[in-house]
Write a protein that holds these residues in place. Structure first.
Motif, short mmCIF file in Angstrom:
data_model
loop_
_atom_site.label_atom_id
_atom_site.label_comp_id
_atom_site.label_asym_id
_atom_site.label_seq_id
_atom_site.Cartn_x
_atom_site.Cartn_y
_atom_site.Cartn_z
N LEU A 72 0.83 -1.19 0.00
CA LEU A 72 0.00 0.00 0.00
C LEU A 72 0.87 1.25 0.00
O LEU A 72 1.99 1.24 0.50
N THR A 73 0.34 2.33 -0.55
CA THR A 73 1.00 3.61 -0.39
C THR A 73 0.69 4.12 1.01
O THR A 73 -0.23 3.64 1.69
N GLU A 74 1.45 5.10 1.46
CA GLU A 74 1.20 5.67 2.79
C GLU A 74 -0.20 6.29 2.85
O GLU A 74 -0.89 6.16 3.87
N ASP A 75 -0.63 6.94 1.78
CA ASP A 75 -1.96 7.55 1.75
C ASP A 75 -3.05 6.49 1.84
O ASP A 75 -4.07 6.70 2.52
N GLU A 76 -2.85 5.36 1.16
CA GLU A 76 -3.84 4.28 1.21
C GLU A 76 -3.93 3.69 2.62
O GLU A 76 -5.03 3.40 3.12
N ALA A 77 -2.78 3.52 3.25
CA ALA A 77 -2.78 2.99 4.62
C ALA A 77 -3.50 3.95 5.56
O ALA A 77 -4.33 3.53 6.40
N ASP A 78 -3.21 5.25 5.43
CA ASP A 78 -3.88 6.25 6.27
C ASP A 78 -5.38 6.27 6.02
O ASP A 78 -6.18 6.43 6.95
N ALA A 79 -5.77 6.09 4.75
CA ALA A 79 -7.19 6.10 4.40
C ALA A 79 -7.93 4.93 5.03
O ALA A 79 -9.05 5.09 5.54
N LEU A 80 -7.31 3.75 5.02
CA LEU A 80 -7.95 2.58 5.63
C LEU A 80 -8.12 2.78 7.13
O LEU A 80 -9.17 2.45 7.70
N ILE A 81 -7.12 3.33 7.76
CA ILE A 81 -7.18 3.56 9.20
C ILE A 81 -8.29 4.57 9.53
O ILE A 81 -9.07 4.37 10.47
N PHE A 82 -8.38 5.64 8.73
CA PHE A 82 -9.42 6.63 8.98
C PHE A 82 -10.81 6.06 8.72
O PHE A 82 -11.73 6.26 9.52
N MET A 83 -10.98 5.34 7.60
CA MET A 83 -12.31 4.82 7.26
C MET A 83 -12.79 3.78 8.26
O MET A 83 -13.99 3.65 8.50
N ARG A 84 -11.85 3.07 8.86
CA ARG A 84 -12.23 2.09 9.90
C ARG A 84 -12.97 2.80 11.04
O ARG A 84 -14.01 2.35 11.51
N GLU A 85 -12.45 3.95 11.45
CA GLU A 85 -13.10 4.68 12.55
C GLU A 85 -14.32 5.48 12.07
O GLU A 85 -15.26 5.66 12.83
N GLU A 86 -14.29 5.95 10.83
CA GLU A 86 -15.46 6.69 10.36
C GLU A 86 -16.67 5.76 10.26
O GLU A 86 -17.81 6.18 10.54
N GLU A 87 -16.46 4.52 9.86
CA GLU A 87 -17.56 3.56 9.84
C GLU A 87 -18.02 3.26 11.27
O GLU A 87 -19.21 3.04 11.51
N LYS A 88 -17.10 3.27 12.22
CA LYS A 88 -17.48 3.08 13.63
C LYS A 88 -18.33 4.24 14.12
O LYS A 88 -19.30 4.05 14.86
N LEU A 89 -17.99 5.46 13.70
CA LEU A 89 -18.79 6.63 14.07
C LEU A 89 -20.24 6.42 13.64
O LEU A 89 -21.17 6.64 14.43
N ALA A 90 -20.42 6.01 12.40
CA ALA A 90 -21.77 5.77 11.90
C ALA A 90 -22.47 4.68 12.70
O ALA A 90 -23.61 4.85 13.15
N ARG A 91 -21.79 3.57 12.90
CA ARG A 91 -22.40 2.46 13.65
C ARG A 91 -22.80 2.89 15.06
O ARG A 91 -23.93 2.62 15.52
N ASP A 92 -21.91 3.56 15.76
CA ASP A 92 -22.16 3.95 17.15
C ASP A 92 -23.36 4.88 17.26
O ASP A 92 -24.22 4.71 18.14
N ILE A 93 -23.43 5.86 16.37
CA ILE A 93 -24.55 6.81 16.43
C ILE A 93 -25.86 6.13 16.06
O ILE A 93 -26.90 6.34 16.71
N ILE B 242 -29.26 -0.13 9.40
CA ILE B 242 -28.08 0.51 8.84
C ILE B 242 -26.88 0.36 9.78
O ILE B 242 -25.74 0.25 9.33
N ALA B 243 -27.13 0.32 11.09
CA ALA B 243 -26.04 0.07 12.04
C ALA B 243 -25.40 -1.29 11.76
O ALA B 243 -24.17 -1.43 11.82
N ALA B 244 -26.22 -2.28 11.44
CA ALA B 244 -25.69 -3.61 11.13
C ALA B 244 -24.85 -3.56 9.85
O ALA B 244 -23.81 -4.22 9.75
N SER B 245 -25.29 -2.77 8.88
CA SER B 245 -24.51 -2.60 7.65
C SER B 245 -23.19 -1.92 7.93
O SER B 245 -22.15 -2.29 7.37
N GLU B 246 -23.21 -0.91 8.81
CA GLU B 246 -21.97 -0.21 9.16
C GLU B 246 -20.99 -1.14 9.87
O GLU B 246 -19.77 -1.01 9.70
N GLN B 247 -21.51 -2.07 10.65
CA GLN B 247 -20.63 -3.04 11.29
C GLN B 247 -19.93 -3.89 10.24
O GLN B 247 -18.73 -4.18 10.34
N ARG B 248 -20.66 -4.27 9.19
CA ARG B 248 -20.04 -5.05 8.10
C ARG B 248 -19.00 -4.21 7.37
O ARG B 248 -17.96 -4.73 6.95
#
Length: 206
Positions: A25-46, A62-68
């Motif tokens: 992965l490029t550094e940007d791709e790695a950073d993007a995966l790390i960020f999107m992992r938590e952004e999906e958690k934000l959606a699920r949690d709310i 939709i929370a169940a979808s965000e978990q996936r």
């Protein structure tokens, strides 16, 4: 490319992990995966909190979808031996400071009324689509592109669902992140199908 197997019961990384990593992965791709992992958690949690508050199917579905979605990004993080940012899966806990600040603000708004809860849902998906668009514009790795395209498809479906419920209440949503043109193109087109597409439809309040 081996696909991540995402089903209603969860995510299997076995297919993905059965093939060796040949392109780093490029550094940007790695950073993007790390960020999107938590952004999906934000959606699920709310959505889980709003499901508890309003008791309507759309938030739980939709929370169940965000978990996936979280699980799918987690598979990629594991495959490329990145450090998972989710060290505490407690709702509202984030390593990313921006997401940590967004959580209480959006949750407070969503607890005000059912209509505001739907506005929050649309806002989250609007933000998610915008962030995924940015990451896809610079992503080079086939597996990263496929993962983010699947997440974006799901987010577009979720946005359609939330806007549809708002329209039933006689309310509108004004996009804050994506362009008005992209927003109109999304809500005027039918639900999309495909891996991790997660329609997340539910019935109205009451």
């Amino acid at each position: 490319m081996s696909d991540i197997n995402i089903t209603a019961s969860g995510t299997s990384c076995s297919n993905l992990n059965s093939t060796p990593v040949t392109v780093p992965l490029t550094e940007d791709e790695a950073d993007a995966l790390i960020f999107m992992r938590e952004e999906e958690k934000l959606a699920r949690d709310i959505y889980l909190a709003l499901s508890d508050k309003w008791g309507v199917p759309i938030f739980a579905n939709i929370a169940a979808s965000e978990q996936r979605h979280m699980d799918a990004v987690g598979c990629m993080i594991s495959r490329y031996q990145l450090v998972d940012p989710i060290t505490d899966d407690t709702p509202g806990i984030f390593n990313n400071e921006v997401l940590a600040a967004l959580y209480p603000a959006l949750l407070s708004q969503g607890l005000e009324s059912y209509e505001q809860a739907l506005q929050v849902g649309a806002t989250i998906e609007d933000l998610d689509i915008n962030d995924l668009n940015k990451e896809l514009a610079s992503a080079q790795h086939t597996e990263v592109i496929a993962t983010f395209e699947n997440l974006a498809r799901g987010s577009r479906n979720h946005l359609r669902s939330f806007v549809g419920e708002l329209e039933k209440l006689g309310a509108n949503y004004t996009p804050q992140y994506i362009s008005s043109e992209e927003f109109e193109a999304i809500i005027s087109s039918p639900m999309e199908t495909g891996t991790a597409g997660g329609k997340g439809q539910g019935h109205g309040h009451g």
